[in-house]
Write an enzyme that holds these catalytic residues in place. Structure first.
Site, PDB file in Angstrom:
ATOM      1  N   GLU A 159     -80.829  43.909 -38.483  1.00 23.46           N
ATOM      2  CA  GLU A 159     -79.693  44.746 -38.101  1.00 23.46           C
ATOM      3  C   GLU A 159     -78.937  45.222 -39.345  1.00 23.46           C
ATOM      4  O   GLU A 159     -78.357  44.395 -40.056  1.00 23.46           O
ATOM      5  CB  GLU A 159     -78.747  43.907 -37.219  1.00 23.46           C
ATOM      6  CG  GLU A 159     -77.502  44.636 -36.788  1.00 23.46           C
ATOM      7  CD  GLU A 159     -76.655  43.818 -35.817  1.00 23.46           C
ATOM      8  OE1 GLU A 159     -76.642  42.574 -35.944  1.00 23.46           O
ATOM      9  OE2 GLU A 159     -76.014  44.426 -34.949  1.00 23.46           O
ATOM     10  N   GLU A 165     -68.938  43.194 -43.871  1.00 25.28           N
ATOM     11  CA  GLU A 165     -69.524  41.894 -43.501  1.00 25.28           C
ATOM     12  C   GLU A 165     -70.606  41.424 -44.470  1.00 25.28           C
ATOM     13  O   GLU A 165     -70.839  40.234 -44.605  1.00 25.28           O
ATOM     14  CB  GLU A 165     -70.110  41.963 -42.085  1.00 25.28           C
ATOM     15  CG  GLU A 165     -69.069  42.194 -41.010  1.00 25.28           C
ATOM     16  CD  GLU A 165     -69.638  42.022 -39.602  1.00 25.28           C
ATOM     17  OE1 GLU A 165     -70.281  40.993 -39.341  1.00 25.28           O
ATOM     18  OE2 GLU A 165     -69.442  42.932 -38.782  1.00 25.28           O
ATOM     19  N   ASP A 192     -76.984  49.041 -34.280  1.00 22.65           N
ATOM     20  CA  ASP A 192     -75.715  48.693 -33.633  1.00 22.65           C
ATOM     21  C   ASP A 192     -74.764  49.870 -33.851  1.00 22.65           C
ATOM     22  O   ASP A 192     -74.431  50.205 -34.998  1.00 22.65           O
ATOM     23  CB  ASP A 192     -75.177  47.395 -34.264  1.00 22.65           C
ATOM     24  CG  ASP A 192     -73.865  46.911 -33.634  1.00 22.65           C
ATOM     25  OD1 ASP A 192     -73.034  47.759 -33.265  1.00 22.65           O
ATOM     26  OD2 ASP A 192     -73.683  45.682 -33.547  1.00 22.65           O
ATOM     27  N   HIS A 195     -71.705  49.440 -36.221  1.00 17.65           N
ATOM     28  CA  HIS A 195     -71.992  49.494 -37.664  1.00 17.65           C
ATOM     29  C   HIS A 195     -72.412  50.904 -38.077  1.00 17.65           C
ATOM     30  O   HIS A 195     -72.040  51.384 -39.150  1.00 17.65           O
ATOM     31  CB  HIS A 195     -73.097  48.494 -38.032  1.00 17.65           C
ATOM     32  CG  HIS A 195     -72.745  47.069 -37.702  1.00 17.65           C
ATOM     33  ND1 HIS A 195     -71.632  46.454 -38.212  1.00 17.65           N
ATOM     34  CD2 HIS A 195     -73.346  46.156 -36.903  1.00 17.65           C
ATOM     35  CE1 HIS A 195     -71.569  45.207 -37.742  1.00 17.65           C
ATOM     36  NE2 HIS A 195     -72.600  45.010 -36.941  1.00 17.65           N
ATOM     37  N   HIS A 218     -77.745  47.621 -30.062  1.00  4.76           N
ATOM     38  CA  HIS A 218     -76.438  47.099 -29.651  1.00  4.76           C
ATOM     39  C   HIS A 218     -75.492  48.271 -29.441  1.00  4.76           C
ATOM     40  O   HIS A 218     -75.416  49.147 -30.314  1.00  4.76           O
ATOM     41  CB  HIS A 218     -75.821  46.218 -30.747  1.00  4.76           C
ATOM     42  CG  HIS A 218     -76.356  44.826 -30.788  1.00  4.76           C
ATOM     43  ND1 HIS A 218     -76.150  43.978 -31.850  1.00  4.76           N
ATOM     44  CD2 HIS A 218     -77.067  44.115 -29.858  1.00  4.76           C
ATOM     45  CE1 HIS A 218     -76.724  42.806 -31.586  1.00  4.76           C
ATOM     46  NE2 HIS A 218     -77.298  42.870 -30.402  1.00  4.76           N
ATOM     47  N   GLU A 253     -72.656  44.639 -27.031  1.00  3.61           N
ATOM     48  CA  GLU A 253     -72.092  43.616 -27.921  1.00  3.61           C
ATOM     49  C   GLU A 253     -70.735  44.144 -28.376  1.00  3.61           C
ATOM     50  O   GLU A 253     -70.630  44.888 -29.345  1.00  3.61           O
ATOM     51  CB  GLU A 253     -73.002  43.364 -29.131  1.00  3.61           C
ATOM     52  CG  GLU A 253     -72.480  42.221 -30.000  1.00  3.61           C
ATOM     53  CD  GLU A 253     -73.143  42.182 -31.367  1.00  3.61           C
ATOM     54  OE1 GLU A 253     -73.673  41.135 -31.740  1.00  3.61           O
ATOM     55  OE2 GLU A 253     -73.113  43.219 -32.072  1.00  3.61           O
TER      56      GLU A 253
END
Ligand code: LER
Ligand code: MN
Length: 276
Positions: A159, A165, A192, A195, A218, A253
């Site tokens: 991912e 992060e 995702d 992101h 996601h 998510e």
């Protein structure tokens, strides 16, 4: 919607252990939560599993069967979040333990026909470690894990995660470069939308570039609320995803705001509306 899916496969993240990760919408009592998730109309549940040894697989399969839920993917980030395991730690024992932990997910993933997610277990750039060194460790770890997983027909999905992060693989372009370096058919990406909104120059174009290497998805809106709670255009995003030929799950998510149940319902209502 072009690239329209007749029936969208929809799942949501459920954590099998208590977690500090805020975007695991559901955690806690297994049977009750899976009953709720199925009741809301989901046909899948993405399981966040810190350590497969802590999971009662027979019991889990029974409950999944009872509610007719598939498991598209297994999240492994808690091994980093709760235990500090990573592929790029300067301590070789920690790197080894991280590889062993991911490999220990393979039999469970095979049984459940799930993709293994490589999220933050890849690590962050620790002090004293150069970026090329971390990328070498990451590539080697992924080669070891994908080659073990290949024998069991299991796929791994890395991912891309935003810069706040980690500094290792933030976007699709870096992810696709890593895919060619690792050079394994069972290695792809998990996209995702939260992101992507931070890191991609143009979300739909990045989705197109991934093509068949999209192994999992996601969804969360720009503010990490459920789709519809922010300002992303999910009609364009889903169209681009399905246009690649993706037939897997769209997995929610997002933050449990205003509460987990409302978020889960809003997600499914809003995404289904896009199909009509
Ligand atoms: C996990 O899927 C994720 O999206 C990350 O933000 C976890 O830190
Ligand atoms: Mn994610």
């Amino acid at each position: 919607m072009t690239g329209k899916k007749e029936k969208m496969n929809l799942s949501i993240v459920y954590s099998t252990q208590q977690t500090k990760f805020q975007a695991a919408t559901f955690s806690g009592e297994l049977d009750a939560n899976l009953a709720k998730i199925a009741g809301y109309g989901y046909n899948g549940v993405e399981l966040a599993i810190r350590d497969p040894q802590l999971v009662e697989l027979v019991e889990l399969e029974k409950i999944l069967h009872k509610y007719n839920l598939k498991v598209p993917a297994i999240g492994t980030g808690q091994a980093w979040g709760e235990e500090g395991l990573s592929f790029t730690d300067p301590d070789p024992e920690i790197r080894k333990a991280a590889i062993q932990r991911i490999q220990s997910h393979i039999p469970v993933a095979e049984k459940l026909h799930a993709v293994i997610i490589i999220g933050l277990v890849r690590g962050i750039l620790k002090p004293g470690v150069s970026h090329p060194q971390a990328m070498d460790w990451l590539r080697e770890a992924l080669q070891q894990c994908t080659s073990r997983a290949k024998d069991r027909n299991v796929r791994l999905a890395l991912e891309p995660i935003n810069r706040y992060e980690t500094s290792l693989i933030n976007n699709v372009s870096q992810g696709m470069d890593l895919i060619s370096d690792v050079n394994a058919d069972n290695f792809g990406l998990l996209l995702d939308t939260f992101h992507m909104n931070i890191e991609e120059p143009q979300i739909e174009e990045s989705i197109r570039i991934c093509g068949k290497r999209i192994f999992h998805v996601h969804v969360a809106d720009s503010n990490r609320w459920y789709p519809g709670g922010g300002h992303l255009d999910f009609r364009l995003i889903l169209t681009a995803i399905f246009d690649t030929g993706y037939t897997g799950f769209i997995s929610g998510e997002f933050l449990p705001y205003p509460d987990a149940d409302t978020a889960a319902l809003e997600n499914i209502d809003n995404l289904k509306l896009l199909l009509n």
